[in-house]
Design a protein around this motif. Structure first.
Motif, PDB file in Angstrom:
ATOM      1  N   VAL A 273       2.059  -9.322  -9.984  1.00 13.34           N
ATOM      2  CA  VAL A 273       2.504  -7.714  -9.797  1.00 13.34           C
ATOM      3  C   VAL A 273       1.543  -6.956  -8.883  1.00 13.34           C
ATOM      4  N   LEU A 274       0.410  -7.124  -8.995  1.00 12.21           N
ATOM      5  CA  LEU A 274      -0.729  -6.350  -8.300  1.00 12.21           C
ATOM      6  C   LEU A 274      -0.493  -6.895  -6.780  1.00 12.21           C
ATOM      7  N   GLN A 275      -0.367  -8.250  -6.514  1.00 15.99           N
ATOM      8  CA  GLN A 275      -0.160  -8.740  -5.013  1.00 15.99           C
ATOM      9  C   GLN A 275       0.868  -8.019  -4.532  1.00 15.99           C
ATOM     10  N   LYS A 276       2.132  -7.980  -5.285  1.00 12.56           N
ATOM     11  CA  LYS A 276       3.285  -7.438  -4.647  1.00 12.56           C
ATOM     12  C   LYS A 276       3.064  -5.895  -4.258  1.00 12.56           C
ATOM     13  N   GLU A 277       2.247  -5.224  -5.195  1.00 15.52           N
ATOM     14  CA  GLU A 277       1.989  -3.760  -5.156  1.00 15.52           C
ATOM     15  C   GLU A 277       1.328  -3.641  -3.813  1.00 15.52           C
ATOM     16  N   VAL A 278       0.102  -4.502  -3.652  1.00 17.46           N
ATOM     17  CA  VAL A 278      -0.628  -4.530  -2.449  1.00 17.46           C
ATOM     18  C   VAL A 278       0.349  -4.608  -1.190  1.00 17.46           C
ATOM     19  N   LEU A 279       1.156  -5.721  -1.071  1.00 13.23           N
ATOM     20  CA  LEU A 279       2.125  -5.792  -0.191  1.00 13.23           C
ATOM     21  C   LEU A 279       2.911  -4.305   0.191  1.00 13.23           C
ATOM     22  N   ASN A 280       3.383  -3.806  -0.865  1.00 10.29           N
ATOM     23  CA  ASN A 280       4.304  -2.534  -0.633  1.00 10.29           C
ATOM     24  C   ASN A 280       3.371  -1.610  -0.202  1.00 10.29           C
ATOM     25  N   LEU A 281       1.904  -1.410  -0.513  1.00 13.97           N
ATOM     26  CA  LEU A 281       1.042  -0.468  -0.140  1.00 13.97           C
ATOM     27  C   LEU A 281       0.874  -0.537   1.526  1.00 13.97           C
ATOM     28  N   TYR A 282       0.597  -1.871   1.778  1.00 14.82           N
ATOM     29  CA  TYR A 282       0.657  -2.070   3.208  1.00 14.82           C
ATOM     30  C   TYR A 282       1.775  -1.652   4.048  1.00 14.82           C
ATOM     31  N   ARG A 283       2.822  -1.885   3.600  1.00 16.68           N
ATOM     32  CA  ARG A 283       4.266  -1.326   4.063  1.00 16.68           C
ATOM     33  C   ARG A 283       4.251   0.006   4.191  1.00 16.68           C
ATOM     34  N   GLN A 284       3.686   0.699   2.975  1.00 15.69           N
ATOM     35  CA  GLN A 284       3.765   2.171   3.262  1.00 15.69           C
ATOM     36  C   GLN A 284       2.948   2.660   4.296  1.00 15.69           C
ATOM     37  N   VAL A 285       1.528   2.058   4.641  1.00 13.87           N
ATOM     38  CA  VAL A 285       0.777   2.257   5.576  1.00 13.87           C
ATOM     39  C   VAL A 285       1.358   2.333   6.778  1.00 13.87           C
ATOM     40  N   ILE A 286       2.221   1.166   7.339  1.00 12.56           N
ATOM     41  CA  ILE A 286       2.699   1.265   8.359  1.00 12.56           C
ATOM     42  C   ILE A 286       3.857   2.088   8.567  1.00 12.56           C
ATOM     43  N   ARG A 287       4.576   2.411   7.608  1.00  8.30           N
ATOM     44  CA  ARG A 287       5.518   3.403   7.561  1.00  8.30           C
ATOM     45  C   ARG A 287       4.992   4.734   8.015  1.00  8.30           C
ATOM     46  N   ALA A 288       3.969   5.184   7.201  1.00  5.11           N
ATOM     47  CA  ALA A 288       3.251   6.321   7.418  1.00  5.11           C
ATOM     48  C   ALA A 288       2.503   6.608   8.776  1.00  5.11           C
ATOM     49  N   SER A 289       1.947   5.471   9.478  1.00  7.97           N
ATOM     50  CA  SER A 289       1.373   5.461  10.429  1.00  7.97           C
ATOM     51  C   SER A 289       2.389   5.959  11.452  1.00  7.97           C
ATOM     52  N   ARG A 290       3.540   5.988  11.404  1.00  5.57           N
ATOM     53  CA  ARG A 290       4.491   6.506  12.554  1.00  5.57           C
ATOM     54  C   ARG A 290       4.281   7.833  12.809  1.00  5.57           C
TER      55      ARG A 290
ATOM     56  N   SER B  84      -2.695   2.471  15.954  1.00  2.00           N
ATOM     57  CA  SER B  84      -3.200   1.060  15.787  1.00  2.00           C
ATOM     58  C   SER B  84      -4.536   0.816  15.026  1.00  2.00           C
ATOM     59  N   GLU B  85      -5.347   1.875  15.196  1.00  2.00           N
ATOM     60  CA  GLU B  85      -6.553   1.771  14.512  1.00  2.00           C
ATOM     61  C   GLU B  85      -6.644   2.068  13.150  1.00  2.00           C
ATOM     62  N   THR B  86      -5.664   2.904  12.867  1.00  2.00           N
ATOM     63  CA  THR B  86      -5.513   3.264  11.313  1.00  2.00           C
ATOM     64  C   THR B  86      -4.916   2.260  10.583  1.00  2.00           C
ATOM     65  N   VAL B  87      -3.817   1.588  11.284  1.00  2.00           N
ATOM     66  CA  VAL B  87      -3.349   0.391  10.540  1.00  2.00           C
ATOM     67  C   VAL B  87      -4.348  -0.857  10.397  1.00  2.00           C
ATOM     68  N   ALA B  88      -5.059  -0.853  11.475  1.00  2.00           N
ATOM     69  CA  ALA B  88      -6.010  -1.988  11.331  1.00  2.00           C
ATOM     70  C   ALA B  88      -7.284  -1.697  10.332  1.00  2.00           C
ATOM     71  N   TRP B  89      -7.461  -0.472  10.184  1.00  2.00           N
ATOM     72  CA  TRP B  89      -8.548  -0.104   9.121  1.00  2.00           C
ATOM     73  C   TRP B  89      -8.096  -0.428   7.987  1.00  2.00           C
ATOM     74  N   PHE B  90      -6.777  -0.219   7.434  1.00  2.00           N
ATOM     75  CA  PHE B  90      -6.245  -0.161   6.263  1.00  2.00           C
ATOM     76  C   PHE B  90      -6.158  -1.851   5.869  1.00  2.00           C
ATOM     77  N   ARG B  91      -5.716  -2.409   7.049  1.00  2.00           N
ATOM     78  CA  ARG B  91      -5.529  -3.907   6.852  1.00  2.00           C
ATOM     79  C   ARG B  91      -6.859  -4.294   6.427  1.00  2.00           C
ATOM     80  N   SER B  92      -7.949  -4.231   7.222  1.00  2.00           N
ATOM     81  CA  SER B  92      -9.357  -4.648   7.057  1.00  2.00           C
ATOM     82  C   SER B  92      -9.657  -4.388   5.510  1.00  2.00           C
TER      83      SER B  92
END
Length: 74
Positions: free
Chosen positions: A8-25, A34-42
């Motif tokens: 469940v937490l793994q899916k939550e992290v994936l959803n969080l990453y999707r949120q980051v990508i959407r929010a970065s728009r 791109s730096e923001t998305v790269a930072w969150f991904r790291s």
């Protein structure tokens, strides 16, 4: 071995990453975006090895707080 909570937490992290990508728009500068998305991904990748559920949950909450800060600034 992953427990149901880990799954469940793994899916939550994936959803969080999707949120980051959407929010970065909403960030107008492409390089900053791109730096923001790269930072969150790291941040997510750095903690990939964690198995303690409470630590994982606190990391997710920290990333959510950071995401809210980024959204307020942009």
């Amino acid at each position: 071995m992953l427990t149901l909570k880990h799954f469940v937490l793994q899916k939550e992290v994936l959803n969080l990453y999707r949120q980051v990508i959407r929010a970065s728009r909403s960030i107008p500068d492409p390089s900053t975006r791109s730096e923001t998305v790269a930072w969150f991904r790291s941040e997510i990748e750095r903690d990939r090895h964690l198995t303690d559920i409470s630590v994982i949950e606190s990391k997710i909450n920290a990333i959510l707080r950071e995401l809210r800060q980024v959204l307020r600034v942009s």
